[in-house]
Design a protein around this motif. Structure first.
Motif, PDB file in Angstrom:
ATOM      1  N   ARG A   1     -35.104 -48.873 -35.111  1.00 21.09           N
ATOM      2  CA  ARG A   1     -36.491 -49.043 -34.673  1.00 21.09           C
ATOM      3  C   ARG A   1     -36.487 -49.113 -33.151  1.00 21.09           C
ATOM      4  O   ARG A   1     -35.639 -49.763 -32.556  1.00 21.09           O
ATOM      5  CB  ARG A   1     -37.092 -50.315 -35.268  1.00 21.09           C
ATOM      6  CG  ARG A   1     -38.580 -50.420 -34.988  1.00 21.09           C
ATOM      7  CD  ARG A   1     -39.221 -51.482 -35.809  1.00 21.09           C
ATOM      8  NE  ARG A   1     -38.740 -52.790 -35.398  1.00 21.09           N
ATOM      9  CZ  ARG A   1     -39.163 -53.925 -35.898  1.00 21.09           C
ATOM     10  NH1 ARG A   1     -40.043 -53.930 -36.865  1.00 21.09           N
ATOM     11  NH2 ARG A   1     -38.695 -55.065 -35.465  1.00 21.09           N
ATOM     12  N   MET A   2     -37.421 -48.423 -32.533  1.00 24.79           N
ATOM     13  CA  MET A   2     -37.481 -48.360 -31.075  1.00 24.79           C
ATOM     14  C   MET A   2     -38.916 -48.610 -30.642  1.00 24.79           C
ATOM     15  O   MET A   2     -39.840 -47.958 -31.120  1.00 24.79           O
ATOM     16  CB  MET A   2     -36.999 -46.991 -30.604  1.00 24.79           C
ATOM     17  CG  MET A   2     -36.960 -46.821 -29.107  1.00 24.79           C
ATOM     18  SD  MET A   2     -36.338 -45.193 -28.647  1.00 24.79           S
ATOM     19  CE  MET A   2     -34.610 -45.413 -28.983  1.00 24.79           C
TER      20      MET A   2
ATOM     21  N   VAL B   1     -34.372 -51.281 -28.601  1.00 25.23           N
ATOM     22  CA  VAL B   1     -33.848 -50.577 -29.759  1.00 25.23           C
ATOM     23  C   VAL B   1     -33.215 -51.598 -30.697  1.00 25.23           C
ATOM     24  O   VAL B   1     -32.407 -52.414 -30.267  1.00 25.23           O
ATOM     25  CB  VAL B   1     -32.781 -49.529 -29.351  1.00 25.23           C
ATOM     26  CG1 VAL B   1     -32.331 -48.722 -30.548  1.00 25.23           C
ATOM     27  CG2 VAL B   1     -33.298 -48.628 -28.246  1.00 25.23           C
ATOM     28  N   GLU B   2     -33.619 -51.545 -31.964  1.00 29.86           N
ATOM     29  CA  GLU B   2     -33.037 -52.398 -32.998  1.00 29.86           C
ATOM     30  C   GLU B   2     -32.269 -51.516 -33.970  1.00 29.86           C
ATOM     31  O   GLU B   2     -32.822 -50.554 -34.497  1.00 29.86           O
ATOM     32  CB  GLU B   2     -34.125 -53.159 -33.748  1.00 29.86           C
ATOM     33  CG  GLU B   2     -34.897 -54.119 -32.868  1.00 29.86           C
ATOM     34  CD  GLU B   2     -36.029 -54.790 -33.616  1.00 29.86           C
ATOM     35  OE1 GLU B   2     -35.828 -55.167 -34.790  1.00 29.86           O
ATOM     36  OE2 GLU B   2     -37.107 -54.913 -33.025  1.00 29.86           O
TER      37      GLU B   2
ATOM     38  N   PRO C   1     -32.281 -49.650 -21.563  1.00 28.93           N
ATOM     39  CA  PRO C   1     -32.880 -50.267 -22.749  1.00 28.93           C
ATOM     40  C   PRO C   1     -32.140 -51.537 -23.153  1.00 28.93           C
ATOM     41  O   PRO C   1     -30.974 -51.724 -22.812  1.00 28.93           O
ATOM     42  CB  PRO C   1     -32.701 -49.192 -23.828  1.00 28.93           C
ATOM     43  CG  PRO C   1     -31.486 -48.454 -23.400  1.00 28.93           C
ATOM     44  CD  PRO C   1     -31.525 -48.456 -21.899  1.00 28.93           C
ATOM     45  N   THR C   2     -32.835 -52.395 -23.881  1.00 27.81           N
ATOM     46  CA  THR C   2     -32.170 -53.518 -24.530  1.00 27.81           C
ATOM     47  C   THR C   2     -31.898 -53.094 -25.965  1.00 27.81           C
ATOM     48  O   THR C   2     -32.727 -52.433 -26.593  1.00 27.81           O
ATOM     49  CB  THR C   2     -33.022 -54.797 -24.516  1.00 27.81           C
ATOM     50  OG1 THR C   2     -34.277 -54.526 -25.140  1.00 27.81           O
ATOM     51  CG2 THR C   2     -33.263 -55.287 -23.106  1.00 27.81           C
ATOM     52  N   VAL C   3     -30.730 -53.444 -26.465  1.00 29.30           N
ATOM     53  CA  VAL C   3     -30.334 -53.022 -27.803  1.00 29.30           C
ATOM     54  C   VAL C   3     -29.901 -54.254 -28.593  1.00 29.30           C
ATOM     55  O   VAL C   3     -29.098 -55.046 -28.117  1.00 29.30           O
ATOM     56  CB  VAL C   3     -29.172 -52.004 -27.743  1.00 29.30           C
ATOM     57  CG1 VAL C   3     -28.749 -51.585 -29.149  1.00 29.30           C
ATOM     58  CG2 VAL C   3     -29.544 -50.794 -26.911  1.00 29.30           C
ATOM     59  N   THR C   4     -30.469 -54.398 -29.778  1.00 27.01           N
ATOM     60  CA  THR C   4     -30.100 -55.470 -30.696  1.00 27.01           C
ATOM     61  C   THR C   4     -29.462 -54.835 -31.911  1.00 27.01           C
ATOM     62  O   THR C   4     -30.033 -53.919 -32.507  1.00 27.01           O
ATOM     63  CB  THR C   4     -31.349 -56.267 -31.139  1.00 27.01           C
ATOM     64  OG1 THR C   4     -32.011 -56.767 -29.985  1.00 27.01           O
ATOM     65  CG2 THR C   4     -30.984 -57.400 -32.061  1.00 27.01           C
TER      66      THR C   4
END
Length: 114
Positions: free
Chosen positions: A55-56, A67-68, A104-107
């Motif tokens: 999911r973004m 971004v997950e 981006p931050t990414v989880t």
């Protein structure tokens, strides 16, 4: 390229980057994929579906992405190492595709082991 198709392309690239990390068995399947496999029907040919497990969303006023990623990890791999590698690879790939935006931050969530 429309905004929707650009977003779908970024999702696909993020999914491919995550799936390419050693130790990732697969991305967490979504409800549509589970129902499709349970019903044993082929995927509908119309349009591209959003990759499962990714999911973004736009994150804040600076235009960066969040971004997950949800992955299932191979049993022989250390989940923490795989999650870190997925985070780094997805962050680098999305940043390379969107150089005008902040990084981006990414989880990454490990949802299972097989």
């Amino acid at each position: 390229m429309t905004v929707h198709s650009a977003h779908t392309t970024l999702l696909e690239e993020a999914a491919a980057a995550a799936e390419g990390v050693p130790g990732v068995a697969f991305l967490k399947p979504g409800l549509a994929e589970r129902l499709r496999s349970a019903l044993s029907r082929p995927a509908p040919p119309a349009g591209r579906a959003r990759p499962a497990g990714v999911r973004m969303t736009a994150d804040g006023d600076d235009g960066s992405w969040h971004v997950e990623i949800q992955v299932v990890v191979a049993r022989q791999a250390r989940a923490v190492d795989v999650a870190r590698a997925v985070r780094a690879r997805v962050r680098d790939r999305v940043a390379a595709l969107t150089p005008a935006r902040p990084a981006p931050t990414v989880t990454v969530t490990v949802t299972g082991r097989v």
